[in-house]
Design a protein around this motif. Structure first.
Motif, PDB file in Angstrom:
ATOM      1  N   LEU A 249       0.845  -1.194   0.000  1.00 25.86           N
ATOM      2  CA  LEU A 249       0.000   0.000   0.000  1.00 25.86           C
ATOM      3  C   LEU A 249       0.879   1.242   0.000  1.00 25.86           C
ATOM      4  O   LEU A 249       2.000   1.226   0.477  1.00 25.86           O
ATOM      5  CB  LEU A 249      -0.915   0.008   1.222  1.00 25.86           C
ATOM      6  N   ARG A 250       0.322   2.333  -0.527  1.00 29.30           N
ATOM      7  CA  ARG A 250       1.057   3.596  -0.524  1.00 29.30           C
ATOM      8  C   ARG A 250       0.168   4.690   0.037  1.00 29.30           C
ATOM      9  O   ARG A 250      -1.057   4.589   0.020  1.00 29.30           O
ATOM     10  CB  ARG A 250       1.564   3.946  -1.907  1.00 29.30           C
ATOM     11  N   MET A 251       0.816   5.732   0.538  1.00 29.80           N
ATOM     12  CA  MET A 251       0.102   6.872   1.112  1.00 29.80           C
ATOM     13  C   MET A 251      -0.596   7.643   0.003  1.00 29.80           C
ATOM     14  O   MET A 251       0.017   8.000  -1.001  1.00 29.80           O
ATOM     15  CB  MET A 251       1.096   7.784   1.820  1.00 29.80           C
ATOM     16  N   VAL A 252      -1.901   7.873   0.178  1.00 32.18           N
ATOM     17  CA  VAL A 252      -2.639   8.694  -0.780  1.00 32.18           C
ATOM     18  C   VAL A 252      -3.174   9.979  -0.141  1.00 32.18           C
ATOM     19  O   VAL A 252      -3.609  10.883  -0.850  1.00 32.18           O
ATOM     20  CB  VAL A 252      -3.784   7.907  -1.474  1.00 32.18           C
ATOM     21  N   HIS A 253      -3.133  10.053   1.189  1.00 33.37           N
ATOM     22  CA  HIS A 253      -3.580  11.257   1.884  1.00 33.37           C
ATOM     23  C   HIS A 253      -3.040  11.181   3.308  1.00 33.37           C
ATOM     24  O   HIS A 253      -3.002  10.117   3.917  1.00 33.37           O
ATOM     25  CB  HIS A 253      -5.110  11.322   1.914  1.00 33.37           C
ATOM     26  N   GLU A 254      -2.632  12.338   3.825  1.00 32.09           N
ATOM     27  CA  GLU A 254      -2.200  12.421   5.216  1.00 32.09           C
ATOM     28  C   GLU A 254      -2.547  13.804   5.739  1.00 32.09           C
ATOM     29  O   GLU A 254      -2.433  14.799   5.018  1.00 32.09           O
ATOM     30  CB  GLU A 254      -0.701  12.172   5.330  1.00 32.09           C
ATOM     31  N   ARG A 255      -2.975  13.850   7.001  1.00 31.95           N
ATOM     32  CA  ARG A 255      -3.293  15.140   7.619  1.00 31.95           C
ATOM     33  C   ARG A 255      -3.084  15.044   9.126  1.00 31.95           C
ATOM     34  O   ARG A 255      -2.967  13.957   9.679  1.00 31.95           O
ATOM     35  CB  ARG A 255      -4.715  15.573   7.284  1.00 31.95           C
TER      36      ARG A 255
END
Length: 137
Positions: free
Chosen positions: A28-34
Protein backbone atom coordinates in the motif's frame (compact mmCIF):
# COMPACT_ATOMS: atom_id res chain seq x y z
CA UNK A 1 -28.84 3.24 -3.76
CA UNK A 2 -26.75 0.36 -2.45
CA UNK A 3 -23.95 1.16 0.00
CA UNK A 4 -20.39 0.67 -1.27
CA UNK A 5 -17.56 -0.29 1.09
CA UNK A 6 -14.89 2.40 0.63
CA UNK A 7 -12.60 2.17 3.65
CA UNK A 8 -11.72 0.57 6.93
CA UNK A 9 -10.30 2.74 9.73
CA UNK A 10 -8.02 1.44 12.49
CA UNK A 11 -6.59 3.21 15.51
CA UNK A 12 -2.86 2.52 15.79
CA UNK A 13 -0.38 3.17 18.57
CA UNK A 14 2.57 4.05 16.30
CA UNK A 15 1.33 5.39 12.99
CA UNK A 16 4.81 5.45 11.42
CA UNK A 17 5.41 1.78 12.28
CA UNK A 18 1.98 0.87 10.89
CA UNK A 19 2.54 2.84 7.68
CA UNK A 20 5.91 1.09 7.24
CA UNK A 21 4.32 -2.35 7.81
CA UNK A 22 1.50 -1.83 5.29
CA UNK A 23 3.94 -0.43 2.73
CA UNK A 24 6.45 -3.27 3.15
CA UNK A 25 4.10 -6.24 3.35
CA UNK A 26 0.87 -5.13 1.67
CA UNK A 27 2.21 -2.89 -1.08
CA UNK A 28 0.00 0.00 0.00
CA UNK A 29 1.06 3.60 -0.52
CA UNK A 30 0.10 6.87 1.11
CA UNK A 31 -2.64 8.69 -0.78
CA UNK A 32 -3.58 11.26 1.88
CA UNK A 33 -2.20 12.42 5.22
CA UNK A 34 -3.29 15.14 7.62
CA UNK A 35 -2.99 16.26 11.22
CA UNK A 36 -0.19 16.82 13.64
CA UNK A 37 1.50 14.73 16.34
CA UNK A 38 -1.01 12.42 18.03
CA UNK A 39 -3.74 13.42 15.58
CA UNK A 40 -2.32 12.15 12.31
CA UNK A 41 -4.55 10.36 9.84
CA UNK A 42 -3.10 8.40 6.92
CA UNK A 43 -4.99 6.94 3.98
CA UNK A 44 -3.25 4.00 2.30
CA UNK A 45 -4.31 2.30 -0.93
CA UNK A 46 -3.17 -0.21 -3.51
CA UNK A 47 -2.13 1.19 -6.88
CA UNK A 48 -5.22 1.80 -8.98
CA UNK A 49 -7.57 1.50 -6.00
CA UNK A 50 -7.06 5.00 -4.61
CA UNK A 51 -10.63 6.04 -5.40
CA UNK A 52 -12.35 2.76 -4.56
CA UNK A 53 -10.90 1.50 -1.27
CA UNK A 54 -8.48 2.84 1.34
CA UNK A 55 -7.15 1.72 4.70
CA UNK A 56 -7.34 4.66 7.11
CA UNK A 57 -4.86 4.68 10.00
CA UNK A 58 -5.69 6.94 12.95
CA UNK A 59 -2.89 7.85 15.36
CA UNK A 60 -3.59 7.03 18.98
CA UNK A 61 -6.37 5.23 20.69
CA UNK A 62 -6.41 1.88 22.44
CA UNK A 63 -6.05 -1.33 20.46
CA UNK A 64 -5.56 -4.59 22.33
CA UNK A 65 -3.66 -7.42 20.69
CA UNK A 66 -5.90 -9.97 19.04
CA UNK A 67 -6.44 -13.18 21.04
CA UNK A 68 -5.17 -16.37 19.38
CA UNK A 69 -8.68 -17.80 19.02
CA UNK A 70 -10.10 -14.73 17.27
CA UNK A 71 -10.15 -14.62 13.48
CA UNK A 72 -10.79 -10.94 12.75
CA UNK A 73 -8.39 -9.99 9.98
CA UNK A 74 -7.63 -7.95 6.91
CA UNK A 75 -7.22 -10.16 3.84
CA UNK A 76 -4.89 -9.61 0.88
CA UNK A 77 -4.79 -11.88 -2.16
CA UNK A 78 -1.47 -12.88 -3.75
CA UNK A 79 -0.77 -14.09 -7.29
CA UNK A 80 0.28 -17.67 -6.41
CA UNK A 81 1.15 -20.09 -3.62
CA UNK A 82 4.85 -19.27 -3.92
CA UNK A 83 4.03 -15.64 -3.10
CA UNK A 84 2.25 -16.80 0.08
CA UNK A 85 5.35 -18.80 1.04
CA UNK A 86 7.57 -15.79 0.29
CA UNK A 87 5.39 -13.50 2.39
CA UNK A 88 5.66 -15.91 5.32
CA UNK A 89 9.45 -16.01 4.87
CA UNK A 90 9.81 -12.21 4.57
CA UNK A 91 7.47 -11.63 7.48
CA UNK A 92 8.86 -14.37 9.74
CA UNK A 93 9.22 -11.92 12.65
CA UNK A 94 5.47 -11.16 12.36
CA UNK A 95 4.21 -14.69 11.53
CA UNK A 96 1.12 -15.89 13.42
CA UNK A 97 -0.15 -18.51 10.93
CA UNK A 98 2.37 -20.42 8.83
CA UNK A 99 1.28 -21.23 5.25
CA UNK A 100 -1.45 -23.84 5.10
CA UNK A 101 -4.29 -25.01 2.86
CA UNK A 102 -7.91 -25.16 3.95
CA UNK A 103 -10.93 -26.28 1.92
CA UNK A 104 -12.60 -23.91 -0.52
CA UNK A 105 -13.25 -21.02 -0.21
CA UNK A 106 -10.29 -20.43 2.13
CA UNK A 107 -7.42 -21.69 -0.05
CA UNK A 108 -3.72 -21.38 0.74
CA UNK A 109 -2.79 -18.67 3.25
CA UNK A 110 -0.55 -17.36 5.97
CA UNK A 111 -1.00 -14.61 8.55
CA UNK A 112 1.22 -11.82 9.81
CA UNK A 113 0.61 -9.57 12.80
CA UNK A 114 0.85 -5.82 12.25
CA UNK A 115 2.43 -3.52 14.89
CA UNK A 116 -0.91 -3.26 16.73
CA UNK A 117 -1.69 -6.97 16.86
CA UNK A 118 -4.11 -7.06 13.91
CA UNK A 119 -3.84 -10.21 11.81
CA UNK A 120 -3.19 -9.67 8.11
CA UNK A 121 -3.98 -12.70 5.96
CA UNK A 122 -2.19 -13.30 2.65
CA UNK A 123 -3.95 -15.88 0.50
CA UNK A 124 -4.14 -17.49 -2.89
CA UNK A 125 -7.03 -19.43 -4.40
CA UNK A 126 -9.97 -17.76 -2.70
CA UNK A 127 -12.99 -16.70 -4.79
CA UNK A 128 -11.63 -13.13 -4.52
CA UNK A 129 -8.56 -11.64 -6.18
CA UNK A 130 -5.74 -13.49 -7.92
CA UNK A 131 -6.30 -17.23 -8.18
CA UNK A 132 -10.10 -16.99 -8.04
CA UNK A 133 -10.59 -18.39 -11.53
CA UNK A 134 -8.40 -21.42 -10.76
CA UNK A 135 -11.08 -22.68 -8.35
CA UNK A 136 -13.91 -22.09 -10.78
CA UNK A 137 -12.57 -24.38 -13.51
Amino acid sequence: MKPVLTHIALHVRDIDASIAFYRAFCGLRMVHERGGPGERVAWLAADGREQSFVLVLLAGGPRAAQPADEFSLLGFALENRAAVDEMARRGAAHLVWPPKELPYPVGYFCGLEDPDGNVIEFSHGQPLGPGANERLS
